[in-house]
Design a protein around this motif. Structure first.
Motif, short mmCIF file in Angstrom:
data_model
loop_
_atom_site.label_atom_id
_atom_site.label_comp_id
_atom_site.label_asym_id
_atom_site.label_seq_id
_atom_site.Cartn_x
_atom_site.Cartn_y
_atom_site.Cartn_z
N SER A 502 0.85 -1.19 0.00
CA SER A 502 0.00 0.00 0.00
C SER A 502 0.89 1.24 0.00
O SER A 502 2.09 1.18 0.24
CB SER A 502 -0.92 0.00 1.21
N SER A 503 0.26 2.35 -0.26
CA SER A 503 1.00 3.62 -0.29
C SER A 503 0.20 4.70 0.39
O SER A 503 -1.03 4.65 0.43
CB SER A 503 1.32 4.03 -1.73
N SER A 504 0.91 5.65 0.93
CA SER A 504 0.30 6.83 1.55
C SER A 504 0.99 8.04 0.94
O SER A 504 2.18 8.28 1.20
CB SER A 504 0.49 6.80 3.07
N GLN A 505 0.26 8.74 0.11
CA GLN A 505 0.86 9.84 -0.64
C GLN A 505 0.15 11.15 -0.36
O GLN A 505 -1.04 11.16 -0.03
CB GLN A 505 0.81 9.54 -2.15
N LEU A 545 4.46 -0.69 3.34
CA LEU A 545 3.90 0.64 3.17
C LEU A 545 4.95 1.59 2.60
O LEU A 545 6.04 1.72 3.13
CB LEU A 545 3.41 1.18 4.52
N GLU A 547 5.41 5.48 1.82
CA GLU A 547 4.80 6.75 2.22
C GLU A 547 5.66 7.91 1.76
O GLU A 547 6.88 7.92 1.94
CB GLU A 547 4.64 6.79 3.74
N ARG A 549 5.99 12.29 1.74
CA ARG A 549 5.49 13.49 2.41
C ARG A 549 6.51 14.63 2.24
O ARG A 549 7.66 14.40 1.85
CB ARG A 549 5.25 13.23 3.89
#
Length: 627
Positions: A502-505, A545, A547, A549
């Protein structure tokens, strides 16, 4: 320090003074007194000045004597000074009153030595010795031995004598002005002035035959100034002393000479050091520093009970460099050994030590800079070679990564290719029917195009991954796009290992400037290392993960975390070292190459500045996420 500069400095300290009656001595042979034969008695020395304290010559000579006496005795001596002021008060009544006054003043403190500066003081003490200092040793200074003979001084009086040779000053003037045809000699109206003029006539008799000679005497100061201003340019002016002018006005000789020299029509010369800096070119003079030392040493010998005898002083040629320049006189024509006062030292004379040091520093710096430039070129060549080797290693790593992910790549390609085949077979069946549904066939063709694009994207990503580069291909791109592309490549391998990727962008773009394929390779290396760390982990869920930021320091950050085993503290510093691995089939190059790529970008900044001056930072964190 050069002799000229030393002379100038000492002359300034002593003052510029005229000496109508005081001479300068050469070096005295007397040494400092080691022990005074006086028991507990502190020696007393009285210094008699002929005129008042305004006469800088005798005052400076007296100060030189006092300084020498205090130094030699470590201040264990009583010094007394008296100014007779016999120029303004020459009357016999005044001389008698002064004698009685001093006799009463020193009745309880009779001096052991009396130093009489100048002819007037010498006559005074000789005439009043019995009342003032009957048992004292008398030392006189400031006039010639021939004058002493004329004065008929007592036999036990010792003198520091000097011959004021005006001819030497005249010879100096002739050397500087060989074209001169006129000679003017200036003298005042006092008894001493007239005595000087009389002696100068006799001494200059032979010298003056070569010139049209004029004696300027018995004039007012205004008349002296006027006549001197009107003399021809080819003239030599010799200034003796002007203690009084015709009107009876008293003068300090150097001040009178200065007034005349300011408007004089020809160079002026004088026999006194005090005339230097007061308008004269120069002359044959004596120095007061040596006078003070010699007279003081005679006094110390006398106090110690040692025999003392008369001494003669030497004259020195001195010239004012500013006056030489004013009158256009060549310093090459100065007598040998002449000292130039107020001469501006050349750059080399003034700063030779600093210049030598600066040249040495510059030479050293030049050598160091040349060496650094050579080392810089060699380093640049080494860095270029290292970068090429790194790119080759990166390419090999890319090929290895592609091989390791071949199953995932094949799986990812099979999906669009299988869909294309199924859609093609369906379209063929529809076309064989009696009434083909063209709208459905059109939709099938759109699906085939989409699947073909998916396959094309997979192949493009692999082609980019395998592309070999000889230089870094600087590009500006969105880090989120590269992260998404890497996830697509990893999806097949992740499904095989039951890893949820998964990714958190961020919602905004994160532009960076780098080589897109290199950044993708770093992400793949870190991600595959993270998935390997979860192979043997028994957990309900394996998660990976990615991510991105924007940090508070305006830097773009990508972090990759997993639910695999933690890295032990003692191994954390080694995981990025080449060939370090804990996997049986690992090469130990994945994380090492990732670090090398990031460090290469840290050293090789792109030629343009990123938006908001953002930089690219990669962090790899391996920790438990499950709980």
């Amino acid at each position: 320090m050069s002799l000229e500069r030393h002379w100038t400095t000492r002359s300034r300290q002593l003052g510029r003074y005229v000496v109508p009656c005081c001479v300068i001595l050469g070096t005295s042979a007397a040494a400092p007194v080691a022990a005074l034969k006086t028991g507990d008695h502190v020696p007393r020395v009285l210094i008699l000045y002929p005129y008042d304290e305004r006469l800088a010559a005798t005052t400076a000579a007296g100060e030189a004597i006092r300084t020498r006496l205090l130094q030699a005795t470590k201040a264990r001596i009583d010094l007394f000074s008296e100014f007779l002021d016999l120029s303004r008060f020459p009357e016999a009544e005044h001389i008698g009153r002064m004698a009685r006054y001093l006799s009463a003043k020193y009745a309880d403190r009779r001096p052991d030595v009396v130093i009489a500066l100048g002819e007037v003081s010498a006559r005074f003490i000789s005439a009043n010795r019995r009342e003032l200092a009957a048992s004292a040793k008398i030392i006189v200074a400031g006039f010639s031995s021939s004058t002493a003979e004329e004065m008929d001084l007592p036999n036990d009086v010792v003198g520091a004598f000097s011959e004021f040779d005006i001819v030497k000053t005249a010879e100096m003037a002739r050397g500087l002005q060989p074209e001169a045809r006129h000679l003017f000699i200036i003298g005042g109206s006092s008894e001493f002035d007239r005595s000087w003029l009389s002696r100068a006539r006799a001494d200059l008799a032979a010298f003056s035959k070569d010139y049209e000679t004029t004696y300027l005497e018995d004039l007012t100061i205004e008349e002296f100034t006027k006549v001197a201003a009107e003399v021809p340019r080819d003239s030599i002016i010799l200034a003796l002393t002007i203690l009084k002018d015709r009107d009876g006005r008293n003068f300090m000789p150097r001040e009178a000479v200065k007034q005349i020299a300011e408007t004089a029509g020809a160079p002026i010369y004088g026999p006194y050091l005090t005339y230097i800096d007061y308008g004269v070119v120069g002359g044959s003079v004596v120095t007061f520093e040596s006078l003070g030392k010699t007279v003081a040493d005679l006094a110390l010998e006398a106090v110690a009970g040692k025999p003392i005898s008369n001494l003669e002083s030497r004259q020195t040629y001195v010239a004012d460099a500013r006056q030489l320049e004013r009158w256009g006189l060549s310093e090459k024509n100065l007598p040998a050994g002449a000292i130039q006062m107020f001469k501006e030292p050349t750059f080399w004379e003034q700063y030779w030590l600093a210049a030598v040091f600066a040249l040495a520093v510059i030479t050293f710096q030049g050598t160091v800079i040349a060496g650094l430039l050579i080392e810089r070129r060699r380093r640049q060549a080494a860095e270029t070679e290292s970068r090429h080797r790194l790119l080759e290693v990166v390419h090999l790593n890319q090929s290895a990564t592609a091989g390791a992910l071949s199953a995932s790549i094949a799986h990812e390609l099979n999906q669009p290719l299988g869909a294309i085949r199924s859609n093609a077979e369906a379209a063929a069946v529809i076309l064989r029917s009696e009434r083909p549904d063209l709208e459905l066939i059109g939709q099938i063709l759109v699906d085939i195009q989409d699947d073909d694009q998916r396959a094309h994207d997979v192949i493009s990503r692999i082609r980019g991954l395998l592309k070999k580069r000889s230089e870094i291909d600087w590009q500006e791109f969105d880090l989120n796009d590269v992260t998404t592309s890497a996830i697509r490549i990893l999806r097949g391998e992740a499904e095989r290992g039951s890893v949820v990727v998964s990714s958190s962008q961020t919602s905004r773009e994160l532009p960076v400037r780098a080589d897109r394929v290199h950044v993708q390779q770093v992400i793949l290396n870190l991600a595959t290392n993270a998935m390997d760390a979860m192979l043997e982990v028994i957990t309900t869920e394996k998660r990976l993960l990615l991510e991105t930021r924007l940090t508070a320091e305006s830097k773009v950050e990508l972090s990759i975390s997993d639910t695999g085993r933690d890295i032990p503290d003692e191994r954390f510093a080694s995981v990025f070292e080449p060939f370090y691995t804990t996997k049986p089939t690992g090469t130990g190059l994945g994380l090492s190459i990732a670090r090398a790529i990031v460090e290469t970008y840290a050293r090789s900044r792109p030629p343009t500045v990123l938006e908001a001056e953002r930089s690219f930072v990669l962090c790899c964190l391996s920790h438990e996420m499950g709980e």
